[in-house]
Design a protein around this motif. Structure first.
Motif, PDB file in Angstrom:
ATOM      1  N   THR A 233       8.665 -14.341  13.110  1.00  0.00           N
ATOM      2  CA  THR A 233       8.501 -13.761  14.438  1.00  0.00           C
ATOM      3  C   THR A 233       7.035 -13.666  14.839  1.00  0.00           C
ATOM      4  O   THR A 233       6.670 -13.977  15.975  1.00  0.00           O
ATOM      5  N   VAL A 234       6.175 -13.247  13.921  1.00  0.00           N
ATOM      6  CA  VAL A 234       4.773 -13.018  14.272  1.00  0.00           C
ATOM      7  C   VAL A 234       3.822 -13.789  13.351  1.00  0.00           C
ATOM      8  O   VAL A 234       3.033 -14.622  13.808  1.00  0.00           O
ATOM      9  N   GLN A 235       3.897 -13.543  12.044  1.00  0.00           N
ATOM     10  CA  GLN A 235       2.901 -14.102  11.136  1.00  0.00           C
ATOM     11  C   GLN A 235       2.864 -15.628  11.169  1.00  0.00           C
ATOM     12  O   GLN A 235       1.823 -16.240  11.428  1.00  0.00           O
ATOM     13  N   VAL A 264       2.509  -6.427  12.268  1.00  0.00           N
ATOM     14  CA  VAL A 264       3.263  -6.351  13.521  1.00  0.00           C
ATOM     15  C   VAL A 264       4.700  -6.814  13.310  1.00  0.00           C
ATOM     16  O   VAL A 264       5.637  -6.232  13.877  1.00  0.00           O
ATOM     17  N   GLY A 265       4.899  -7.835  12.480  1.00  0.00           N
ATOM     18  CA  GLY A 265       6.246  -8.314  12.222  1.00  0.00           C
ATOM     19  C   GLY A 265       7.117  -7.271  11.547  1.00  0.00           C
ATOM     20  O   GLY A 265       8.285  -7.091  11.905  1.00  0.00           O
ATOM     21  N   GLU A 266       6.569  -6.574  10.562  1.00  0.00           N
ATOM     22  CA  GLU A 266       7.334  -5.500   9.924  1.00  0.00           C
ATOM     23  C   GLU A 266       7.609  -4.375  10.919  1.00  0.00           C
ATOM     24  O   GLU A 266       8.716  -3.824  10.955  1.00  0.00           O
ATOM     25  N   ALA A 267       6.609  -4.039  11.717  1.00  0.00           N
ATOM     26  CA  ALA A 267       6.810  -2.994  12.716  1.00  0.00           C
ATOM     27  C   ALA A 267       7.863  -3.412  13.738  1.00  0.00           C
ATOM     28  O   ALA A 267       8.665  -2.584  14.197  1.00  0.00           O
ATOM     29  N   PHE A 268       7.882  -4.693  14.087  1.00  0.00           N
ATOM     30  CA  PHE A 268       8.892  -5.239  15.004  1.00  0.00           C
ATOM     31  C   PHE A 268      10.292  -5.010  14.439  1.00  0.00           C
ATOM     32  O   PHE A 268      11.208  -4.568  15.145  1.00  0.00           O
ATOM     33  N   GLN A 269      10.477  -5.290  13.136  1.00  0.00           N
ATOM     34  CA  GLN A 269      11.786  -5.094  12.522  1.00  0.00           C
ATOM     35  C   GLN A 269      12.134  -3.613  12.415  1.00  0.00           C
ATOM     36  O   GLN A 269      13.289  -3.225  12.615  1.00  0.00           O
ATOM     37  N   LEU A 270      11.163  -2.776  12.117  1.00  0.00           N
ATOM     38  CA  LEU A 270      11.425  -1.335  12.064  1.00  0.00           C
ATOM     39  C   LEU A 270      11.861  -0.812  13.431  1.00  0.00           C
ATOM     40  O   LEU A 270      12.733   0.054  13.523  1.00  0.00           O
ATOM     41  N   GLU A 353      -1.822   0.000  13.637  1.00  0.00           N
ATOM     42  CA  GLU A 353      -3.237   0.299  13.384  1.00  0.00           C
ATOM     43  C   GLU A 353      -3.847  -0.723  12.423  1.00  0.00           C
ATOM     44  O   GLU A 353      -4.978  -1.182  12.617  1.00  0.00           O
ATOM     45  N   ASP A 354      -3.103  -1.104  11.388  1.00  0.00           N
ATOM     46  CA  ASP A 354      -3.602  -2.083  10.438  1.00  0.00           C
ATOM     47  C   ASP A 354      -3.772  -3.448  11.100  1.00  0.00           C
ATOM     48  O   ASP A 354      -4.746  -4.171  10.832  1.00  0.00           O
ATOM     49  N   ALA A 355      -2.847  -3.805  11.979  1.00  0.00           N
ATOM     50  CA  ALA A 355      -2.933  -5.079  12.689  1.00  0.00           C
ATOM     51  C   ALA A 355      -4.176  -5.139  13.561  1.00  0.00           C
ATOM     52  O   ALA A 355      -4.895  -6.146  13.584  1.00  0.00           O
ATOM     53  N   LEU A 356      -4.453  -4.061  14.260  1.00  0.00           N
ATOM     54  CA  LEU A 356      -5.623  -4.037  15.142  1.00  0.00           C
ATOM     55  C   LEU A 356      -6.916  -4.056  14.333  1.00  0.00           C
ATOM     56  O   LEU A 356      -7.908  -4.676  14.744  1.00  0.00           O
ATOM     57  N   ALA A 357      -6.901  -3.417  13.183  1.00  0.00           N
ATOM     58  CA  ALA A 357      -8.076  -3.458  12.304  1.00  0.00           C
ATOM     59  C   ALA A 357      -8.330  -4.886  11.821  1.00  0.00           C
ATOM     60  O   ALA A 357      -9.484  -5.313  11.683  1.00  0.00           O
ATOM     61  N   ALA A 358      -7.266  -5.644  11.579  1.00  0.00           N
ATOM     62  CA  ALA A 358      -7.425  -7.036  11.156  1.00  0.00           C
ATOM     63  C   ALA A 358      -8.102  -7.857  12.236  1.00  0.00           C
ATOM     64  O   ALA A 358      -8.966  -8.701  11.952  1.00  0.00           O
ATOM     65  N   LEU A 359      -7.748  -7.619  13.488  1.00  0.00           N
ATOM     66  CA  LEU A 359      -8.376  -8.349  14.591  1.00  0.00           C
ATOM     67  C   LEU A 359      -9.846  -7.976  14.741  1.00  0.00           C
ATOM     68  O   LEU A 359     -10.681  -8.824  15.078  1.00  0.00           O
ATOM     69  N   ASP A 360     -10.159  -6.711  14.497  1.00  0.00           N
ATOM     70  CA  ASP A 360     -11.542  -6.246  14.630  1.00  0.00           C
ATOM     71  C   ASP A 360     -12.465  -6.881  13.597  1.00  0.00           C
ATOM     72  O   ASP A 360     -13.687  -6.916  13.784  1.00  0.00           O
ATOM     73  N   ALA A 361     -11.877  -7.377  12.512  1.00  0.00           N
ATOM     74  CA  ALA A 361     -12.697  -7.858  11.392  1.00  0.00           C
ATOM     75  C   ALA A 361     -12.996  -9.345  11.456  1.00  0.00           C
ATOM     76  O   ALA A 361     -13.593  -9.893  10.524  1.00  0.00           O
ATOM     77  N   VAL A 362     -12.607 -10.024  12.558  1.00  0.00           N
ATOM     78  CA  VAL A 362     -12.768 -11.473  12.606  1.00  0.00           C
ATOM     79  C   VAL A 362     -13.202 -11.907  14.005  1.00  0.00           C
ATOM     80  O   VAL A 362     -12.923 -11.220  14.996  1.00  0.00           O
ATOM     81  N   ALA A 377       1.458  -3.656  20.773  1.00  0.00           N
ATOM     82  CA  ALA A 377       2.111  -2.477  21.345  1.00  0.00           C
ATOM     83  C   ALA A 377       3.453  -2.835  21.970  1.00  0.00           C
ATOM     84  O   ALA A 377       4.459  -2.144  21.774  1.00  0.00           O
ATOM     85  N   ALA A 378       3.475  -3.942  22.721  1.00  0.00           N
ATOM     86  CA  ALA A 378       4.691  -4.322  23.415  1.00  0.00           C
ATOM     87  C   ALA A 378       5.820  -4.681  22.458  1.00  0.00           C
ATOM     88  O   ALA A 378       6.987  -4.405  22.717  1.00  0.00           O
ATOM     89  N   ALA A 379       5.489  -5.316  21.345  1.00  0.00           N
ATOM     90  CA  ALA A 379       6.520  -5.749  20.393  1.00  0.00           C
ATOM     91  C   ALA A 379       7.084  -4.606  19.564  1.00  0.00           C
ATOM     92  O   ALA A 379       8.176  -4.745  19.001  1.00  0.00           O
ATOM     93  N   THR A 380       6.374  -3.495  19.507  1.00  0.00           N
ATOM     94  CA  THR A 380       6.779  -2.417  18.603  1.00  0.00           C
ATOM     95  C   THR A 380       7.132  -1.121  19.322  1.00  0.00           C
ATOM     96  O   THR A 380       7.515  -0.148  18.661  1.00  0.00           O
ATOM     97  N   HIS A 381       7.011  -1.092  20.611  1.00  0.00           N
ATOM     98  CA  HIS A 381       7.418   0.069  21.407  1.00  0.00           C
ATOM     99  C   HIS A 381       8.230  -0.446  22.587  1.00  0.00           C
ATOM    100  O   HIS A 381       7.757  -0.486  23.701  1.00  0.00           O
ATOM    101  N   ARG A 382       9.459  -0.873  22.282  1.00  0.00           N
ATOM    102  CA  ARG A 382      10.273  -1.547  23.272  1.00  0.00           C
ATOM    103  C   ARG A 382      11.674  -0.959  23.296  1.00  0.00           C
ATOM    104  O   ARG A 382      12.059  -0.175  22.434  1.00  0.00           O
TER     105      ARG A 382
END
Length: 384
Positions: A233-235, A264-270, A353-362, A377-382
């Motif tokens: 779905t995401v990764q 994000v993918g795990e959060a999507f499934q949760l 939060e972990d996903a956004l931290a990953a983006l900040d590091a690259v 946010a959209a994929a996990t709060h729907r």
């Protein structure tokens, strides 16, 4: 939002604050997906029209079968996987490279998704998908209405398996149409094949879990989420997009996409686990409470059992496939009272939060970064 149309430079400029609509999350999703969804749907429709015509030329019945498969692909859906693949690609190439050469590859992921959905509905005996009868149910109804020989339900399941198989073949054909150098397309294919294997593996674990749910742990439920959902779905779509751009799998960007995608993918499934118990069927397009009826060991329900009092546990263990709506509503309240929902919501937030931290590091294209933040946010709060 600027665009050069469905096959031009998509989404070069995205508004910082989407406007319109009552649901801000839906507005975010629309802002970052609108043009790519149109482009993917156009690509799919053109490709599938030719494929249906070719099969119709063999036999009219084949044409009807192919048209049913086509309708499964085109009948709704958020195009989540092509969207993540697009932003994975755009994050690597920047904002000025035309998307046209990679559109067939992006659309491929929707055919793969349809394969998985149609087979999943057969395995789960699901009656509806996206608010409509599932493929096997619709075909069974047609069989019964025509008064044909044999068991209608069995016929519907057999045809649905073939529909899924056809979508997988179509996916391979469409991927081959991407206008890329041969060596790059080969590299893309390696990642694509790995995504498919992980999807099947995750689906197997999902099926296995229903045979022995009481032995399942939260960790194992999350492993299922990682392979059944997060991977394809995401990764993997993000990495698929990066490989379309020629990004090496060992690069920092690929590492960031992997970390972001798994989270994000795990959060999507949760989130899906929550919707499976508490979602509104008119919004989700699927019946509420199926996970409770089948005892599916989702992270939510495994956690609810771990946190339940003896009385709550007896109630949860008493659920069955014949449970009516009032009983399902009562069981949903039991799940809520265990505190499992609050725990799952916290797990979702931690992963975002972990996903956004990953983006900040690259280093990544800034428009793509903004889109990926919004999509997390959209994929996990729907609601669906």
């Amino acid at each position: 939002m600027a665009s050069d149309g469905p096959t031009g430079n998509l989404l070069r400029v995205v508004p910082e604050q989407p406007v319109g609509g009552d649901d801000p999350i839906a507005a975010v999703l629309a802002a970052y997906t609108r043009d790519i969804v149109v482009a993917v749907d156009t690509t799919l429709a053109e490709f599938l029209t030719a494929e249906v015509d070719a099969l119709t030329a063999i036999d009219p019945a084949m044409g009807g079968f192919a048209a049913t498969a086509r309708d499964c692909v085109l009948s709704g859906g958020k195009r989540v996987r092509p969207t993540f693949a697009y932003w994975g690609w755009r994050g690597a190439v920047g904002g000025d490279v035309p998307v046209t050469p990679v559109l067939p590859a992006l659309a491929t992921l929707e055919l793969l998704h349809t394969f998985a959905l149609v087979h999943d509905d057969v395995m789960d005996a699901s009656a509806t998908r996206r608010g409509r009868p599932t493929a096997h149910v619709a075909v069974a109804s047609q069989h019964a209405a025509a008064g044909r020989n044999g068991d209608s339900g069995r016929f519907g399941e057999a045809v649905a398996v073939l529909i899924g198989d056809l979508c997988m073949v179509w996916a391979d054909q469409l991927l081959a149409l991407a206008d890329l150098p041969a060596d790059r397309l080969l590299q893309v294919r390696r990642g694509y094949d790995r995504m498919r294997v992980e999807t099947v593996a995750g689906q197997y674990l999902d099926v296995l879990g229903e045979t022995d749910p009481l032995s399942w742990s939260v960790d194992r439920a999350l492993r299922v989420a990682r392979y059944k959902t997060a991977s394809y779905t995401v990764q993997r779509p993000l990495l698929f997009g990066a490989s379309l751009a020629g990004v090496d799998g060992d690069s920092e960007l690929a590492g960031a996409y992997t970390r972001y995608g798994l989270a994000v993918g795990e959060a999507f499934q949760l989130c899906d686990d929550l919707l499976g118990v508490f979602g509104d069927p008119t919004t989700t397009g699927k019946p509420a409470g199926d996970d409770l009826r089948t005892g599916k060991p989702t992270a939510l329900l495994v956690l609810a059992r771990e946190l339940a009092t003896p009385t709550q546990l007896r109630a949860l263990d008493g659920a069955g496939r014949r449970a009516d709506e009032p009983e399902i509503a009562r069981l949903a309240e039991v799940v809520l009272d265990t505190g499992a929902v609050r725990r799952i919501e916290r797990m979702i937030d931690e992963r975002v939060e972990d996903a956004l931290a990953a983006l900040d590091a690259v280093a990544v294209d800034e428009t793509a970064r903004t889109a990926l933040v919004g999509l997390a946010a959209a994929a996990t709060h729907r609601r669906a």
